[in-house]
Scaffold this motif. Structure first.
Motif: not given
Length: 442
Positions: A68-74, A100-108
């Motif tokens: 998602t634009k917020e960086g999460c999944w769900g 790498a960008n997906n990972i960073k956004r997800g962790l953030d």
């Protein structure tokens, strides 16, 4: 006047497009919400012993493309299942050294929002969350992903890990006290919890799945290399190209009933009268041709789904003028074992009992079975709203209270449609899964 005609024309054009794209050859699974958590686990399955590439590349692609634009999944940004789904997706992407960008956004997202999300559910974390979330944190750290939660969250995390340990210490791997059993969470159990290959293979379903959970079966295959489990996973991916569902297989007739129910509750049924009638004609034919059988089952999932299906079918068929006997959904009343299952697992049967209660709105005078079903389901729902604290954080609690407080005959359709639309992203998604609260179109 011209503007009004233009709006009607736009609606008709949109309805026509939907019918052309979705309804000619209805694939029931196209209406089932994908589970980011389960899709991520299939994305982790390697194609070879050296683990050089994923076996199910389409699952990995789905994960990468559905952040998602917020960086999460769900499906709901502020729901606790988003935390575990996001960590699972981050782990899957990290495993194959991409995004790498997906990972960073997800962790953030997880690190910045965990405290806010967890505080909303403070003191009533559901059982599945106390198993899944710590498991995803441990797995992330095991594969080298750095998680930096704010210090004020430490007490929350310690509490969740402590509750998980109590579950692991007190529950059996396969037991009747809780459903789903611990083994169905195989992918999230800590390494210290000894699960043998024999434990896994002895409990595989005939289709090769582990409790029909794609995530658990993916973990089971990676642990055992069982060919039946592989065949199951291949079937799931082959049938569900747009992300895998939280459970597989599903009752396709129930999915069609849920589709009709959804169109009605959105106030769109008048645009799809022909399609709805086609579905109901087939449903009615099936109910009339099948001999009455005892629908009792020792499987809590089978009982819940059957009750859900029969009560929705009864309500929709009666609303559309079909003659259908109350026995088609009141069968559980004369089965003490089923009634005991419902009483002992009230939270799990919330959706089923809500639909039984709704079905009784279509009661004719003198139908004592329906009256008894209404009384029984109401008592169960009242107990659930009082005792199930995890329900309070979902839109389902509001929905149950609304049904109990306001008689169906006294409500206005257009207000019900509006309420359903406003709540559509909160609790009205399809099917039941082990890593979320309630996942049904109800």
């Amino acid at each position: 006047m011209q503007m009004g005609l233009s709006k009607v024309s736009n609606i008709e054009a949109l309805v026509k497009q939907i019918k052309e794209e979705m309804l000619p050859d209805i694939d029931p699974y196209s209406f089932v919400s994908a589970s980011a958590y389960d899709t991520a686990w299939l994305a982790m399955v390697p194609a070879d012993p050296d683990q050089t590439c994923p076996m199910f590349k389409e699952c990995l692609e789905w994960v990468v493309n559905n952040q998602t634009k917020e960086g999460c999944w769900g499906e709901c940004v502020d729901a606790i299942d988003t935390l575990s789904a996001t960590l699972a997706c981050v782990i899957a992407i990290h495993k194959w050294s991409i995004g790498a960008n997906n990972i960073k956004r997800g962790l953030d997202f997880v690190q910045e929002n965990a405290e806010k999300i967890l505080r909303k559910t403070e003191d009533h974390f559901p059982r599945w969350f106390t198993i899944i979330f710590p498991g995803m944190i441990e797995l992330a750290r095991k594969v080298g992903i750095q998680l930096a939660f704010p210090s004020q969250l430490n007490s929350f995390l310690l509490d969740i890990f402590h509750k998980r340990q109590l579950l692991l210490d007190t529950e059996e791997l396969i037991g009747n006290q809780y459903y789903p059993p611990l083994l169905s969470y195989l992918e999230a159990l800590p390494p210290s919890y000894d699960v043998s290959e024999r434990d896994i293979t002895m409990n595989l379903n005939a289709d090769g799945s582990l409790f029909q959970s794609p995530a658990a079966t993916a973990s089971a295959f990676m642990a055992t290399g069982n060919e039946r489990s592989l065949s199951y996973l291949q079937t799931v991916v082959g049938r569900c190209a747009n992300g895998v569902p939280p459970t597989f297989p599903m009752d396709e007739e129930l999915i069609r009933l849920c589709l009709v129910n959804q169109l009605q509750r959105l106030g769109l049924a008048n645009h799809f009268t022909h399609e709805i009638e086609e579905i109901l004609v087939q449903i009615y034919r099936n109910y009339k041709t099948l001999e009455w059988l005892d629908k009792a089952s020792n499987n809590i999932v089978d009982v819940g789904i059957q009750l859900h299906k029969d009560s929705v079918a009864f309500r929709l068929l009666r609303m559309h003028g079909y003659s259908i006997s109350p026995r088609h959904f009141c069968w559980f009343l004369n089965n003490q074992e089923v009634r005991a299952q419902i009483e002992e697992n009230q939270g799990y049967f919330t959706i089923s009992m809500l639909n039984v209660y709704r079905a009784t709105d279509l009661m004719f005078p003198g139908e004592n079975e329906v009256e008894e079903a209404r009384s029984f389901s109401r008592k169960v729902l009242e107990k659930i709203t009082l005792k199930d604290s995890s329900l309070a954080s979902t839109g389902l609690n509001k929905m149950v209270e609304h049904e109990l407080k306001f008689p169906w005959i006294a409500r206005l359709d257009h207000l019900d449609h509006r309420a359903w639309i406003e709540d559509i992203n909160n609790s009205n998604v399809l099917w039941v899964g082990k890593t979320s609260f309630h996942r049904y179109i109800i």
